[in-house]
Design a protein around this motif. Structure first.
Motif, PDB file in Angstrom:
ATOM      1  N   VAL A 117       2.457   1.115   4.246  1.00  0.00           N
ATOM      2  CA  VAL A 117       3.329  -0.037   4.493  1.00  0.00           C
ATOM      3  C   VAL A 117       2.668  -1.241   3.816  1.00  0.00           C
ATOM      4  CG1 VAL A 117       4.090   0.910   6.724  1.00  0.00           C
ATOM      5  CG2 VAL A 117       2.169  -0.683   6.686  1.00  0.00           C
ATOM      6  N   MET A 164      -2.138   0.608  19.993  1.00  0.00           N
ATOM      7  CA  MET A 164      -1.102   1.546  20.400  1.00  0.00           C
ATOM      8  C   MET A 164      -0.434   1.134  21.702  1.00  0.00           C
ATOM      9  SD  MET A 164      -0.997   3.688  17.926  1.00  0.00           S
ATOM     10  CE  MET A 164      -0.154   5.193  18.438  1.00  0.00           C
ATOM     11  N   ILE A 169      -7.653  -3.240  10.305  1.00  0.00           N
ATOM     12  CA  ILE A 169      -8.233  -2.243   9.403  1.00  0.00           C
ATOM     13  C   ILE A 169      -8.819  -2.971   8.193  1.00  0.00           C
ATOM     14  CG2 ILE A 169      -7.667  -0.338   7.844  1.00  0.00           C
ATOM     15  CD1 ILE A 169      -5.499   0.490   9.914  1.00  0.00           C
ATOM     16  N   ARG A 202     -10.344   1.887   5.464  1.00  0.00           N
ATOM     17  CA  ARG A 202      -9.545   2.800   4.644  1.00  0.00           C
ATOM     18  C   ARG A 202      -9.532   2.360   3.192  1.00  0.00           C
ATOM     19  NH1 ARG A 202      -4.075   3.787   3.055  1.00  0.00           N
ATOM     20  NH2 ARG A 202      -2.724   1.964   3.285  1.00  0.00           N
ATOM     21  N   PRO A 219      -3.676  -5.978   8.552  1.00  0.00           N
ATOM     22  CA  PRO A 219      -2.728  -5.252   9.396  1.00  0.00           C
ATOM     23  C   PRO A 219      -1.429  -5.101   8.610  1.00  0.00           C
ATOM     24  CG  PRO A 219      -2.656  -7.570   9.942  1.00  0.00           C
ATOM     25  CD  PRO A 219      -3.634  -7.428   8.806  1.00  0.00           C
ATOM     26  N   ARG A 234      -4.335   7.232  16.142  1.00  0.00           N
ATOM     27  CA  ARG A 234      -2.937   6.966  15.773  1.00  0.00           C
ATOM     28  C   ARG A 234      -2.505   8.049  14.793  1.00  0.00           C
ATOM     29  NH1 ARG A 234      -1.251   1.501  12.626  1.00  0.00           N
ATOM     30  NH2 ARG A 234      -2.333   2.560  10.920  1.00  0.00           N
ATOM     31  N   GLY A 265     -12.420  -0.037  11.689  1.00  0.00           N
ATOM     32  CA  GLY A 265     -11.537   0.931  11.028  1.00  0.00           C
ATOM     33  C   GLY A 265     -11.518   0.634   9.538  1.00  0.00           C
ATOM     34  N   LEU A 267     -15.011  -5.229  19.190  1.00  0.00           N
ATOM     35  CA  LEU A 267     -15.541  -3.855  19.301  1.00  0.00           C
ATOM     36  C   LEU A 267     -16.749  -3.701  18.378  1.00  0.00           C
ATOM     37  CD1 LEU A 267     -12.176  -1.843  19.077  1.00  0.00           C
ATOM     38  CD2 LEU A 267     -13.517  -2.315  21.139  1.00  0.00           C
ATOM     39  N   GLU A 311       2.505   4.237   8.749  1.00  0.00           N
ATOM     40  CA  GLU A 311       1.141   3.747   8.617  1.00  0.00           C
ATOM     41  C   GLU A 311       0.132   4.892   8.520  1.00  0.00           C
ATOM     42  OE1 GLU A 311       3.163   3.102  11.075  1.00  0.00           O
ATOM     43  OE2 GLU A 311       3.416   0.944  11.351  1.00  0.00           O
ATOM     44  N   THR A 360       0.881  -1.162   0.000  1.00  0.00           N
ATOM     45  CA  THR A 360       0.000   0.000   0.000  1.00  0.00           C
ATOM     46  C   THR A 360       0.924   1.218   0.000  1.00  0.00           C
ATOM     47  OG1 THR A 360      -0.256   0.651   2.331  1.00  0.00           O
ATOM     48  CG2 THR A 360      -1.517  -1.298   1.603  1.00  0.00           C
ATOM     49  N   VAL A 378      -5.155   7.088  12.022  1.00  0.00           N
ATOM     50  CA  VAL A 378      -6.433   6.475  12.394  1.00  0.00           C
ATOM     51  C   VAL A 378      -7.272   7.504  13.143  1.00  0.00           C
ATOM     52  CG1 VAL A 378      -7.590   4.620  13.671  1.00  0.00           C
ATOM     53  CG2 VAL A 378      -5.367   4.182  12.580  1.00  0.00           C
TER      54      VAL A 378
HETATM   55  O1  TXA Z   1      -1.280   2.094   6.936  1.00  0.00           O
HETATM   56  C1  TXA Z   1      -1.914   1.243   7.560  1.00  0.00           C
HETATM   57  O2  TXA Z   1      -2.846   1.540   8.321  1.00  0.00           O
HETATM   58  C2  TXA Z   1      -1.511  -0.213   7.382  1.00  0.00           C
HETATM   59  C3  TXA Z   1      -1.818  -0.617   5.937  1.00  0.00           C
HETATM   60  C4  TXA Z   1      -1.601  -2.064   5.678  1.00  0.00           C
HETATM   61  O3  TXA Z   1      -3.118  -0.204   5.636  1.00  0.00           O
HETATM   62  N1  TXA Z   1      -2.170  -1.049   8.320  1.00  0.00           N
HETATM   63  C5  TXA Z   1      -1.874  -1.048   9.639  1.00  0.00           C
HETATM   64  O4  TXA Z   1      -2.605  -1.940  10.383  1.00  0.00           O
HETATM   65  O5  TXA Z   1      -1.032  -0.327  10.128  1.00  0.00           O
HETATM   66  P1  TXA Z   1      -2.227  -2.357  11.867  1.00  0.00           P
HETATM   67  O6  TXA Z   1      -3.112  -3.495  12.183  1.00  0.00           O
HETATM   68  O7  TXA Z   1      -0.770  -2.591  11.968  1.00  0.00           O
HETATM   69  O8  TXA Z   1      -2.688  -1.147  12.748  1.00  0.00           O
HETATM   70  C6  TXA Z   1      -4.062  -0.842  12.897  1.00  0.00           C
HETATM   71  C7  TXA Z   1      -4.274   0.161  14.005  1.00  0.00           C
HETATM   72  C8  TXA Z   1      -4.044  -0.452  15.368  1.00  0.00           C
HETATM   73  O9  TXA Z   1      -3.445   0.502  16.213  1.00  0.00           O
HETATM   74  C9  TXA Z   1      -5.483  -0.778  15.810  1.00  0.00           C
HETATM   75  O10 TXA Z   1      -5.622  -0.877  17.195  1.00  0.00           O
HETATM   76  C10 TXA Z   1      -6.250   0.396  15.236  1.00  0.00           C
HETATM   77  O11 TXA Z   1      -5.634   0.624  13.967  1.00  0.00           O
HETATM   78  N2  TXA Z   1      -7.665   0.061  15.012  1.00  0.00           N
HETATM   79  C11 TXA Z   1      -8.196  -0.747  14.060  1.00  0.00           C
HETATM   80  N3  TXA Z   1      -9.535  -0.859  14.201  1.00  0.00           N
HETATM   81  C12 TXA Z   1      -9.876  -0.088  15.265  1.00  0.00           C
HETATM   82  C13 TXA Z   1     -11.098   0.205  15.941  1.00  0.00           C
HETATM   83  N4  TXA Z   1     -12.266  -0.312  15.552  1.00  0.00           N
HETATM   84  N5  TXA Z   1     -11.041   1.038  17.009  1.00  0.00           N
HETATM   85  C14 TXA Z   1      -9.883   1.569  17.422  1.00  0.00           C
HETATM   86  N6  TXA Z   1      -8.678   1.319  16.829  1.00  0.00           N
HETATM   87  C15 TXA Z   1      -8.676   0.498  15.778  1.00  0.00           C
END
Ligand code: TXA
Ligand code: MG
Length: 346
Positions: free
Chosen positions: A34, A229, A63, A119, A140, A193, A117, A113, A178, A31, A181
């Motif tokens: 990352v 986080m 996500i 994107r 992720p 984030r 999330g 939850l 990344e 992407t 968020v």
């Molecule tokens: O850039 C990015 O976001 C990359 C690329 C692959 O899209 N993905 C990524 O995913 O960094 P990951 O899983 O490493 O991080 C996702 C973050 C985590 O901190 C997670 O807790 C938060 O997003 N997150 C996801 N869904 C959430 C939700 N429903 N509520 C709160 N935080 C959420």
């Protein structure tokens, strides 16, 4: 299977990967932020495989990546116009929006939850892959949990080869940090984030937006609101020390620490800027970028941390200063990589 899509997309190959994804396999793909480790977000069993391959804690939500507004509306409730305001400006792109989830998204995607999330990535390979698969893709970052996020296919191969069905090589990621968020599931917009979309740009669009202050503090003070986080993150093999302060002071301090560690027989890496590099004598010196270019530094950070692993250093001394608001995401990653091991020099 590894698909080489660095020069151009071979749609035959990409269709095969999309089919594997739709059928419940794991596909790592580039992407603009990352590399992601993707599974069909509608299939619980497929999503389970992500947690196993990465060694990811079950309580950290994923996500969901989409390729159209129809897919967005299928996965999440749209509470109000703020969502469209943001996506008009920033999608496709490195912004993840947390919204109330709909039924079709299984619980393991969101770690139980009631929000999800979402994107829409701008990377062409990612978008085409999701379109061809025809389903939303939970993904992720494609690293083993705790390691620096992968910004090149080689990093994914290092961490996940043999654990995934397909790795698509799309070259280097253009942002290297990344996505940002943001939580729009409640009335007050909140950044969970910091990431590739700077805070200043979000503030232009949603005036009352704030970020979670625990993002830049050690996690002793408060519990971050994005589950992910709170975990150990981005950790290089070496112990990392961030030396923060005015330029001359920090250089002096870094040299002093380096000398002490080397006297004790340690192999010491230096992570510095172009502008300061000539101050450090070291065969283990990596330049992050120009201190005036947060984008360049962001793009290089994770690969620099992985290079230190290959160099086999025991310590990484990294410099940091008082920079503008655009540097916050980068600072957050550095602090986490060092487990908040910061020396401030005044
Ligand atoms: O850039 C990015 O976001 C990359 C690329 C692959 O899209 N993905 C990524 O995913 O960094 P990951 O899983 O490493 O991080 C996702 C973050 C985590 O901190 C997670 O807790 C938060 O997003 N997150 C996801 N869904 C959430 C939700 N429903 N509520 C709160 N935080 C959420
Ligand atoms: Mg990650």
């Amino acid at each position: 299977m590894i698909i080489d899509a660095k020069e151009k997309i071979d749609y035959n190959e990409l269709s095969k990967a999309a089919q594997i994804l739709r059928d419940g396999g794991l596909v790592a793909f580039p992407t603009e932020t990352v590399y992601g480790l993707g599974a069909n977000a509608l299939l619980r069993e497929a999503v389970d495989k992500i947690f196993v391959a990465k060694g990811r804690p079950q309580d950290n939500p994923l996500i969901v990546h989409i390729s159209s507004i129809e897919m967005l509306e299928m996965c999440a409730e749209i509470p109000d116009k703020r969502v469209y305001k943001l996506i008009e400006r920033l999608w496709p792109g490195p912004l993840t929006i947390v919204l109330p989830k709909k039924e079709c998204i299984p619980d393991n995607v969101t770690a139980g939850l009631d929000t999800v999330g979402i994107r829409m990535p701008s990377n062409k390979i990612a978008l085409e892959l999701i379109k061809l698969a025809g389903v939303p893709v939970a993904a992720p970052s494609a690293n083993v949990s705790g390691k620096p996020s992968p910004t090149e296919a080689q990093h994914v191969i290092e961490d996940l080869f043999g654990k995934v069905d397909v790795i698509i090589d799309g070259g280097k990621c253009s942002f290297g940090l990344e996505s940002t968020v943001i939580d729009l599931s409640t009335s007050k917009p909140y950044i969970l984030r910091l990431g590739a979309v700077p805070f200043s740009i979000l503030k232009e669009i949603l005036e009352d937006i704030e970020y979670d202050p625990s993002i830049l503090a050690g996690n002793i003070l408060s519990v971050p609101k994005a589950p992910g986080m709170k975990y150990k993150h981005y950790a290089p093999d070496a112990k990392m020390i961030v030396v923060k302060g005015k330029i001359h002071k920090r250089i002096e301090k870094m040299k002093e620490i380096k000398k002490d560690l080397e006297t004790n027989g340690h192999k010491v890496g230096i992570l510095c800027f172009y502008e300061t590099a000539q101050n450090f004598e070291s065969q283990y010196k990596i330049i992050l970028g120009s201190m005036f270019d947060y984008k360049e530094c962001g793009k290089n950070l994770f690969s620099a941390l992985r290079r230190f692993n290959h160099l086999g250093v025991d310590y990484i001394i990294c410099e940091w200063g008082e920079f503008g608001i655009e540097y916050l995401a980068l600072e957050n990653r550095l602090l986490k990589a060092s487990a908040y091991n910061v020396i401030e020099v005044l």
